[in-house]
Scaffold this motif. Structure first.
Motif, PDB file in Angstrom:
ATOM      1  N   TYR A 222      10.834   1.811   7.767  1.00  0.00           N
ATOM      2  CA  TYR A 222      11.687   2.675   6.925  1.00  0.00           C
ATOM      3  C   TYR A 222      13.066   2.067   6.726  1.00  0.00           C
ATOM      4  O   TYR A 222      13.649   2.162   5.650  1.00  0.00           O
ATOM      5  N   GLU A 223      13.550   1.434   7.763  1.00  0.00           N
ATOM      6  CA  GLU A 223      14.856   0.777   7.653  1.00  0.00           C
ATOM      7  C   GLU A 223      14.795  -0.323   6.578  1.00  0.00           C
ATOM      8  O   GLU A 223      15.690  -0.438   5.738  1.00  0.00           O
ATOM      9  N   ILE A 224      13.719  -1.095   6.609  1.00  0.00           N
ATOM     10  CA  ILE A 224      13.575  -2.192   5.647  1.00  0.00           C
ATOM     11  C   ILE A 224      13.434  -1.645   4.221  1.00  0.00           C
ATOM     12  O   ILE A 224      14.004  -2.179   3.272  1.00  0.00           O
ATOM     13  N   ILE A 225      12.703  -0.547   4.085  1.00  0.00           N
ATOM     14  CA  ILE A 225      12.522   0.038   2.746  1.00  0.00           C
ATOM     15  C   ILE A 225      13.855   0.579   2.227  1.00  0.00           C
ATOM     16  O   ILE A 225      14.159   0.492   1.041  1.00  0.00           O
ATOM     17  N   LEU A 226      14.656   1.120   3.136  1.00  0.00           N
ATOM     18  CA  LEU A 226      15.980   1.617   2.723  1.00  0.00           C
ATOM     19  C   LEU A 226      16.872   0.477   2.249  1.00  0.00           C
ATOM     20  O   LEU A 226      17.654   0.630   1.314  1.00  0.00           O
ATOM     21  N   GLU A 227      16.749  -0.649   2.915  1.00  0.00           N
ATOM     22  CA  GLU A 227      17.652  -1.764   2.636  1.00  0.00           C
ATOM     23  C   GLU A 227      17.177  -2.659   1.496  1.00  0.00           C
ATOM     24  O   GLU A 227      17.950  -3.463   0.979  1.00  0.00           O
ATOM     25  N   ALA A 228      15.912  -2.525   1.113  1.00  0.00           N
ATOM     26  CA  ALA A 228      15.344  -3.462   0.128  1.00  0.00           C
ATOM     27  C   ALA A 228      16.008  -3.305  -1.239  1.00  0.00           C
ATOM     28  O   ALA A 228      16.366  -2.197  -1.635  1.00  0.00           O
ATOM     29  N   PRO A 229      16.140  -4.414  -1.971  1.00  0.00           N
ATOM     30  CA  PRO A 229      16.671  -4.302  -3.329  1.00  0.00           C
ATOM     31  C   PRO A 229      15.735  -3.467  -4.205  1.00  0.00           C
ATOM     32  O   PRO A 229      14.507  -3.535  -4.055  1.00  0.00           O
ATOM     33  N   GLY A 230      16.350  -2.696  -5.107  1.00  0.00           N
ATOM     34  CA  GLY A 230      15.583  -1.776  -5.940  1.00  0.00           C
ATOM     35  C   GLY A 230      14.397  -2.422  -6.639  1.00  0.00           C
ATOM     36  O   GLY A 230      13.297  -1.867  -6.675  1.00  0.00           O
ATOM     37  N   GLU A 231      14.597  -3.632  -7.174  1.00  0.00           N
ATOM     38  CA  GLU A 231      13.524  -4.229  -7.977  1.00  0.00           C
ATOM     39  C   GLU A 231      12.276  -4.572  -7.146  1.00  0.00           C
ATOM     40  O   GLU A 231      11.199  -4.732  -7.668  1.00  0.00           O
ATOM     41  N   LYS A 232      12.454  -4.665  -5.822  1.00  0.00           N
ATOM     42  CA  LYS A 232      11.283  -4.994  -4.981  1.00  0.00           C
ATOM     43  C   LYS A 232      10.467  -3.763  -4.623  1.00  0.00           C
ATOM     44  O   LYS A 232       9.303  -3.875  -4.237  1.00  0.00           O
ATOM     45  N   ILE A 233      11.105  -2.612  -4.668  1.00  0.00           N
ATOM     46  CA  ILE A 233      10.387  -1.423  -4.162  1.00  0.00           C
ATOM     47  C   ILE A 233      10.141  -0.338  -5.205  1.00  0.00           C
ATOM     48  O   ILE A 233       9.314   0.541  -5.001  1.00  0.00           O
ATOM     49  N   ASN A 234      10.867  -0.408  -6.320  1.00  0.00           N
ATOM     50  CA  ASN A 234      10.788   0.712  -7.263  1.00  0.00           C
ATOM     51  C   ASN A 234       9.368   0.904  -7.787  1.00  0.00           C
ATOM     52  O   ASN A 234       8.733  -0.033  -8.254  1.00  0.00           O
ATOM     53  N   LYS A 235       8.880   2.131  -7.653  1.00  0.00           N
ATOM     54  CA  LYS A 235       7.537   2.531  -8.099  1.00  0.00           C
ATOM     55  C   LYS A 235       6.423   1.792  -7.365  1.00  0.00           C
ATOM     56  O   LYS A 235       5.304   1.670  -7.856  1.00  0.00           O
ATOM     57  N   GLU A 236       6.746   1.280  -6.185  1.00  0.00           N
ATOM     58  CA  GLU A 236       5.723   0.574  -5.408  1.00  0.00           C
ATOM     59  C   GLU A 236       5.154   1.477  -4.312  1.00  0.00           C
ATOM     60  O   GLU A 236       5.828   2.383  -3.828  1.00  0.00           O
ATOM     61  N   ILE A 237       3.917   1.171  -3.950  1.00  0.00           N
ATOM     62  CA  ILE A 237       3.253   1.872  -2.841  1.00  0.00           C
ATOM     63  C   ILE A 237       3.022   0.832  -1.744  1.00  0.00           C
ATOM     64  O   ILE A 237       2.582  -0.284  -2.040  1.00  0.00           O
ATOM     65  N   PHE A 238       3.339   1.201  -0.501  1.00  0.00           N
ATOM     66  CA  PHE A 238       3.120   0.260   0.601  1.00  0.00           C
ATOM     67  C   PHE A 238       2.262   0.885   1.699  1.00  0.00           C
ATOM     68  O   PHE A 238       2.646   1.915   2.265  1.00  0.00           O
ATOM     69  N   ASN A 239       1.144   0.261   1.995  1.00  0.00           N
ATOM     70  CA  ASN A 239       0.426   0.601   3.231  1.00  0.00           C
ATOM     71  C   ASN A 239       1.283   0.093   4.386  1.00  0.00           C
ATOM     72  O   ASN A 239       1.861  -0.999   4.306  1.00  0.00           O
ATOM     73  N   ILE A 240       1.330   0.882   5.471  1.00  0.00           N
ATOM     74  CA  ILE A 240       2.097   0.412   6.640  1.00  0.00           C
ATOM     75  C   ILE A 240       1.239   0.623   7.876  1.00  0.00           C
ATOM     76  O   ILE A 240       1.141   1.738   8.404  1.00  0.00           O
ATOM     77  N   GLY A 241       0.576  -0.441   8.285  1.00  0.00           N
ATOM     78  CA  GLY A 241      -0.283  -0.340   9.463  1.00  0.00           C
ATOM     79  C   GLY A 241      -0.308  -1.668  10.187  1.00  0.00           C
ATOM     80  O   GLY A 241       0.171  -2.690   9.677  1.00  0.00           O
ATOM     81  N   TYR A 242      -0.872  -1.635  11.368  1.00  0.00           N
ATOM     82  CA  TYR A 242      -0.982  -2.883  12.125  1.00  0.00           C
ATOM     83  C   TYR A 242      -2.434  -3.037  12.550  1.00  0.00           C
ATOM     84  O   TYR A 242      -3.275  -3.453  11.756  1.00  0.00           O
ATOM     85  N   GLN A 243      -2.753  -2.618  13.790  1.00  0.00           N
ATOM     86  CA  GLN A 243      -4.111  -2.854  14.260  1.00  0.00           C
ATOM     87  C   GLN A 243      -5.062  -1.752  13.772  1.00  0.00           C
ATOM     88  O   GLN A 243      -4.808  -0.580  13.975  1.00  0.00           O
ATOM     89  N   ASN A 244      -6.154  -2.167  13.146  1.00  0.00           N
ATOM     90  CA  ASN A 244      -7.221  -1.245  12.775  1.00  0.00           C
ATOM     91  C   ASN A 244      -8.257  -1.310  13.889  1.00  0.00           C
ATOM     92  O   ASN A 244      -8.780  -2.375  14.191  1.00  0.00           O
ATOM     93  N   LYS A 245      -8.562  -0.168  14.473  1.00  0.00           N
ATOM     94  CA  LYS A 245      -9.504  -0.180  15.605  1.00  0.00           C
ATOM     95  C   LYS A 245     -10.402   1.036  15.512  1.00  0.00           C
ATOM     96  O   LYS A 245      -9.985   2.077  15.005  1.00  0.00           O
ATOM     97  N   SER A 246     -11.597   0.930  16.090  1.00  0.00           N
ATOM     98  CA  SER A 246     -12.431   2.128  16.181  1.00  0.00           C
ATOM     99  C   SER A 246     -11.852   2.998  17.300  1.00  0.00           C
ATOM    100  O   SER A 246     -11.155   2.504  18.198  1.00  0.00           O
ATOM    101  N   VAL A 247     -12.145   4.298  17.212  1.00  0.00           N
ATOM    102  CA  VAL A 247     -11.622   5.216  18.227  1.00  0.00           C
ATOM    103  C   VAL A 247     -12.105   4.770  19.622  1.00  0.00           C
ATOM    104  O   VAL A 247     -11.353   4.807  20.602  1.00  0.00           O
ATOM    105  N   GLU A 248     -13.344   4.299  19.663  1.00  0.00           N
ATOM    106  CA  GLU A 248     -13.896   3.830  20.945  1.00  0.00           C
ATOM    107  C   GLU A 248     -13.115   2.616  21.478  1.00  0.00           C
ATOM    108  O   GLU A 248     -12.799   2.540  22.668  1.00  0.00           O
ATOM    109  N   ASP A 249     -12.755   1.710  20.588  1.00  0.00           N
ATOM    110  CA  ASP A 249     -11.988   0.536  21.035  1.00  0.00           C
ATOM    111  C   ASP A 249     -10.583   0.925  21.488  1.00  0.00           C
ATOM    112  O   ASP A 249     -10.022   0.321  22.399  1.00  0.00           O
TER     113      ASP A 249
END
Ligand SMILES: NC(=O)c1ccc[n+]([C@@H]2O[C@H](COP(=O)([O-])OP(=O)(O)OC[C@H]3O[C@@H](n4cnc5c(N)ncnc54)[C@H](O)[C@@H]3O)[C@@H](O)[C@H]2O)c1
Length: 332
Positions: A222-249
């Motif tokens: 969120y800090e990075i999105i706040l600080e980003a220049p408008g042209e890089k983020i305007n009307k953009e959608i960003f997935n924000i995730g790291y490790q994808n794991k099964s619930v069992e894992d």
């Protein structure tokens, strides 16, 4: 160097806000938290900080919201009935907060000449996806009203066009790790507290894939999105995730960190079939954001907090479980 000084955060006294607000204050932002404080006064230690303005208010109260957002440069919209069961407890209430009140947030932005609105959606908008890499281009198929209205708000925001507003959408994975206002109704957190308290890990389903993000990385994003220049983020959608794991894992990771061989797994059926594997390359490519904190780090932070007595009655305290609290307070 920050381009915006005054940040208005709806729902800033929730799980994510409780970690984000102190961090933004450290970075010299002026922060206004506009929240119903459903989960209590979590910023008592920060009360004397002149850069923190706390407003107890409802986003459905349009007049108060508009008045409170005066002089804000950016709005981060977190306020929400923030999981499926709490939403389903009272769908009329859920829609009034999660969708109808979003128009109030936009009006507050317009009337106050706010320059940037960050809408916090959710990666749950994708529903069940078989493909390995769910990117922002993948068509969302929300399975529940909570996710459906997240997607509807995204569309409303993308179609908003006033005062040169910059708007951006975050689709976070499930957040994990310790924060002052803790949620234990989220996958990694509940598995960890189950292990610590019951010495047994209840696994609902097990094979569903879940994307995760450590709360420390969430805050940084969120800090990075706040600080980003408008042209890089305007009307953009960003997935924000790291490790994808099964619930069992995830359960296996919890067991590994707690390092207790006597911990048993108990498999139980679930109706929650959300299963998806998100790809978060776009935020890395465009904003140079790379998560640093692992699931192991999140589990470790919870173990430490638990051992230090910071988590009281973790499995039944309504303060940690949104559905329990919503049942108790019967919000209208
Ligand atoms: N935590 C996650 O894993 C996760 C994942 C994806 C998306 N999100 C989204 O991130 C946002 C923050 O999530 P969180 O985990 O911090 O949730 P949370 O439930 O801890 O916080 C939500 C906050 O909103 C406040 N609130 C609720 N209704 C309100 C209203 N009508 N007016 C003013 N305030 C109100 C609550 O008091 C609470 O402090 C939510 O929009 C959620 O949907 C969270």
């Amino acid at each position: 160097m920050t381009q915006f000084k005054n940040i208005f955060i709806t729902g800033g006294a929730g799980y994510v806000g409780s970690a984000l607000v102190p961090n933004l204050l450290k970075k010299d932002y002026n922060v206004s938290v506009y929240d119903l404080y459903l989960y209590g006064e979590i910023f008592s230690d920060l009360k004397s900080n002149p850069n923190l303005n706390q407003i107890r208010g409802d986003i459905r109260d349009k007049k108060k919201l508009i008045e409170s957002a005066k002089n804000s440069d950016a709005i981060l919209h977190l306020a929400c009935i923030s999981n499926d069961p709490s939403y389903e407890l009272n769908p009329t209430l859920g829609k009034s907060i999660n969708y109808d009140a979003f128009f109030n947030v936009l009006e507050a932005a317009e009337k106050n000449n706010v320059k940037r609105v960050i809408y916090v959606s959710s990666s749950s908008v994708y529903g069940v996806k078989k493909e390995k890499n769910v990117t922002e281009e993948t068509s969302p198929e929300p399975l529940t009203d909570y996710s459906k209205y997240k997607l509807e708000c995204e569309k409303v925001l993308l179609n908003s066009n006033f005062n040169g507003l910059e708007c951006v959408i975050a689709r976070p994975a499930t957040v994990c790790g310790y924060a002052p206002r803790l949620r234990i109704d989220l996958t990694v957190n509940i598995l960890t507290l189950n292990a610590l308290i019951n010495k047994k890990i209840k696994i609902f389903g097990g094979k569903q894939l879940r994307p995760n993000i450590n709360i420390k990385d969430m805050v940084k994003a969120y800090e990075i999105i706040l600080e980003a220049p408008g042209e890089k983020i305007n009307k953009e959608i960003f997935n924000i995730g790291y490790q994808n794991k099964s619930v069992e894992d995830i359960a296996k990771i919890v067991k590994g960190v707690i390092d207790d061989n006597s911990l048993e797994f108990e498999y139980l059926p679930t109706t929650d079939m959300r299963s998806y594997h998100i790809n978060s390359d776009k935020i890395k490519r465009i904003l140079n954001f790379e998560p640093k904190y692992t699931l192991e780090n999140a589990v470790q932070s919870l173990v430490e907090a638990y051992n230090n007595g910071l988590i009281k009655d973790g499995l039944s305290n309504p303060l940690y479980h949104n559905i329990k609290l919503m049942q108790e307070i019967n919000l209208k």
